[in-house]
Write a protein that holds these residues in place. Sequence first.
Motif, PDB file in Angstrom:
ATOM      1  N   VAL A  31       2.637  14.024  -3.722  1.00 44.09           N
ATOM      2  CA  VAL A  31       3.162  12.800  -3.100  1.00 44.09           C
ATOM      3  C   VAL A  31       4.472  13.099  -2.365  1.00 44.09           C
ATOM      4  O   VAL A  31       4.698  12.622  -1.246  1.00 44.09           O
ATOM      5  CB  VAL A  31       3.370  11.707  -4.167  1.00 44.09           C
TER       6      VAL A  31
ATOM      7  N   ARG B 155       1.194   4.076  -3.131  1.00 44.99           N
ATOM      8  CA  ARG B 155       0.902   5.490  -2.877  1.00 44.99           C
ATOM      9  C   ARG B 155       1.965   6.407  -3.470  1.00 44.99           C
ATOM     10  O   ARG B 155       1.676   7.538  -3.845  1.00 44.99           O
ATOM     11  CB  ARG B 155       0.782   5.717  -1.366  1.00 44.99           C
TER      12      ARG B 155
ATOM     13  N   THR C  23       0.834  -1.205   0.000  1.00 49.40           N
ATOM     14  CA  THR C  23       0.000   0.000   0.000  1.00 49.40           C
ATOM     15  C   THR C  23       0.865   1.250   0.000  1.00 49.40           C
ATOM     16  O   THR C  23       0.608   2.211  -0.729  1.00 49.40           O
ATOM     17  CB  THR C  23      -0.927   0.016   1.230  1.00 49.40           C
ATOM     18  N   ASP C  24       1.921   1.237   0.809  1.00 53.99           N
ATOM     19  CA  ASP C  24       2.840   2.375   0.846  1.00 53.99           C
ATOM     20  C   ASP C  24       3.479   2.603  -0.518  1.00 53.99           C
ATOM     21  O   ASP C  24       3.585   3.732  -0.992  1.00 53.99           O
ATOM     22  CB  ASP C  24       3.942   2.137   1.884  1.00 53.99           C
TER      23      ASP C  24
END
Length: 262
Positions: free
Chosen positions: A28, A9, A5-6
């Motif tokens: 980001v 992202r 997930t990191d």
Amino acid sequence: MLSHTDIDRVFFSVTNLSDLDDEKLRSVLDENSFAIITGLITEDEILEGKKALRNAFSIDNDKPATGESPESIQKNYQKLSIGGGELREKDLSKCVRTFYNPIFSPDIYGLRNAFRQAAMIRNIVTGFDKDFAIDSVQDGFWTASRVHHYPAGGGHMAEHVDDYVPTVVEKYGVDAYFQPLIVMSQKGDDDSCDYRKGGGYFVIDGERVYYDSFLKMGTIVIYNTKILHGVEEVDPDIAFRQDNLSGRCSGLVTMYRDFSMK
């Protein structure tokens, strides 16, 4: 360790710089301090570049860690830095060989496209024109494109933040300076990997993230120079050899001030 997930992202995949969402990338970086970009540099480019580097390499070309003229590193230039460097402006323990290969110098390693892609990303996120200070000295700055080689047997750079770039931030009033790094080595236990222990890392939420472990060669990692980062001793259980390029390599395109100008 970063989760999937990191990674999702902070991950961008584009084959052309015009397809990169600049605003999303800046967002980001503001939120996470680093981002990962794939597709602009191929793994084959890096493999061919490393092959050319090995073919051209000679320890006879190693220059001292300090004392070079500003003009010398604006050409193809090789130096080996070992120790704490008490005579330098910043005392930072390191064992690293640097191959300066400015984009406006002869392209002896075939890495010009890789360096150019990374430098343009640096310019975009910092707020400069895309081609600023890449092909020549511009407004007193130039792109110090280079390869860092951390030899097996203890190559390293102590944990630090980059405090040599405030001149860029100060002169142009930008909020932060972001450093792109080109992944040029693979960490892992397979025989196909370049090294097994140590390597480049960021400190994220108090933990070291060894990015070579999960990124392919040719990936561009761009990070805020204010975050802690370093290179942990590369394969310290292997005997150090000065005469080969085993270990870890990475590519950098830092914006340097042109101190050769009078």
